[in-house]
Design a protein around this motif. Structure first.
Motif, short mmCIF file in Angstrom:
data_model
loop_
_atom_site.label_atom_id
_atom_site.label_comp_id
_atom_site.label_asym_id
_atom_site.label_seq_id
_atom_site.Cartn_x
_atom_site.Cartn_y
_atom_site.Cartn_z
N TYR A 78 127.14 27.19 37.15
CA TYR A 78 126.34 25.92 36.20
C TYR A 78 126.34 26.40 34.95
N TYR A 79 126.88 25.42 34.05
CA TYR A 79 126.72 25.77 32.46
C TYR A 79 125.51 24.83 32.11
N CYS A 80 124.92 25.12 31.00
CA CYS A 80 124.28 24.07 30.28
C CYS A 80 124.80 24.07 28.95
N ALA A 81 124.91 22.91 28.21
CA ALA A 81 125.50 22.89 27.15
C ALA A 81 124.76 21.82 26.24
N ALA B 111 116.89 27.70 25.36
CA ALA B 111 117.72 27.23 24.03
C ALA B 111 116.96 27.98 22.90
N SER B 112 117.80 28.19 21.83
CA SER B 112 117.26 28.87 20.45
C SER B 112 118.48 28.56 19.42
N GLY B 113 117.84 28.54 18.13
CA GLY B 113 118.65 28.60 17.04
C GLY B 113 119.20 27.17 16.51
N PHE B 114 118.34 26.09 17.24
CA PHE B 114 118.58 24.67 16.66
C PHE B 114 117.40 24.03 17.14
N SER B 115 117.26 22.82 16.63
CA SER B 115 116.10 21.93 16.85
C SER B 115 116.40 21.10 18.18
N PHE B 116 115.97 21.89 19.37
CA PHE B 116 116.17 21.45 20.63
C PHE B 116 115.84 20.15 20.96
N SER B 117 114.74 19.69 20.47
CA SER B 117 114.21 18.35 20.98
C SER B 117 115.04 17.10 20.19
N SER B 118 116.03 17.60 19.26
CA SER B 118 116.88 16.65 18.69
C SER B 118 118.18 16.37 19.19
N TYR B 119 118.56 17.00 20.42
CA TYR B 119 119.81 16.68 20.90
C TYR B 119 119.84 16.50 22.43
N ALA B 120 120.94 15.69 22.70
CA ALA B 120 120.91 15.65 24.14
C ALA B 120 121.76 16.81 24.86
N MET B 121 121.06 16.98 26.10
CA MET B 121 121.47 18.45 26.67
C MET B 121 122.40 18.08 28.14
N SER B 122 123.16 18.63 28.58
CA SER B 122 124.05 18.48 29.75
C SER B 122 123.90 19.83 30.54
N TRP B 123 124.27 19.61 31.79
CA TRP B 123 124.58 20.35 32.86
C TRP B 123 126.16 20.11 33.32
N VAL B 124 127.02 21.30 33.40
CA VAL B 124 128.33 21.33 33.68
C VAL B 124 128.48 21.97 34.74
N ARG B 125 129.31 21.77 35.70
CA ARG B 125 129.74 22.91 36.64
C ARG B 125 130.94 23.09 37.00
N GLN B 126 131.51 24.43 37.46
CA GLN B 126 132.84 24.88 37.95
C GLN B 126 132.72 25.37 39.15
N ALA B 127 133.30 24.81 40.25
CA ALA B 127 133.59 25.42 41.30
C ALA B 127 134.66 26.42 41.27
#
Lengths: 113, 122
Positions: free
Chosen positions: B94-97, B24-40
């Motif tokens: 698999y997407y990270c978001a 990740a870049s361009g934002f304060s990573f530690s300040s946000y929840a992060m997710s993994w989303v997938r699409q078969a």
């Protein structure tokens, strides 16, 4: 299968208005949780289109609008354009799910005739 | 500019393991929840896992619970997904978001990576 149900497909001619429904229940949309919408153009990652039921992120055209009533929500696209052909997903939170409570709808493919 | 770049996907046999990374870049990573989303392939979106920002609490879909582990390294601005005991049905992009609106019921995903393909096949 998701707790949020969308029609598999909708279609419309350029310039027309189309709506996509997102039907939930008393443990998600009906409980007052926000509904968000995503647009996924072919071969690309999803993009946040509407958040908090009816708010557009910067850069999203005002042709897109969201609404919520009872246990359902809707996304409307007015003045349909060829570039709007994509898959659309609603998203909300479900308090009855014990593991992971954030959920996507089943998705709707919009075809521009 | 916010950027999320996934890596680590590939072909693996059933029962195997993979570790996905998301830089990740361009934002304060530690300040946000992060997710993994997938699409078969040809299917809809499935929310796989969430990790909060403030206490590192983790959440998993029933379909991956006990097999997948989400983690984050705030010093490296990187999100991970360790996937063990992989099954054919785990085949997906698999997407990270990045999550916004807190890590509670109002959370939505405002930035997504380009995705990485995981194929589980013998």
């Amino acid at each position: 299968q998701s707790v949020l149900t969308q029609p598999p497909s909708v279609s419309g001619a350029p310039g027309q208005r189309v709506t996509i429904s997102c039907t939930g229940s008393s443990s998600n949309i009906g409980a007052g949780y926000d509904v968000h919408w995503y647009q996924q153009l072919p071969g690309t990652a999803p993009k946040l289109l509407i958040y908090g039921n009816n708010n557009r992120p910067s850069g999203v055209p005002d042709r897109f609008s969201g609404s919520k009533s009872g246990t359902s929500a809707s996304l409307a696209i007015t003045g349909l354009q060829a570039e709007d052909e994509a898959d659309y997903y609603c998203q909300s939170y479900d308090s009855s799910l014990t593991a992971l409570s954030w959920v996507f709808g089943t998705g709707t493919k919009v075809t521009v005739l | 500019e916010v950027q999320l770049v996934e890596s680590g996907g590939g072909l693996v046999q059933p029962g195997g393991s993979l570790r996905l990374s998301c830089a990740a870049s361009g934002f304060s990573f530690s300040s946000y929840a992060m997710s993994w989303v997938r699409q078969a392939p040809g299917k809809g979106l499935e929310w796989v896992s969430v990790i909060t920002n403030y206490d590192g609490r983790t959440y998993y879909a029933d379909s991956v619970k006990g097999r997948f582990t989400i983690s984050r390294d705030n010093s490296k601005n990187t999100l991970y997904l360790q996937m063990n005991s992989l099954r054919v049905e785990d085949t997906a992009v698999y997407y990270c978001a990045k999550g916004v609106g807190g890590s509670g019921s109002s959370m939505r995903l405002d930035y997504w990576g380009q995705g990485t393909l995981v194929t589980v096949s013998s």
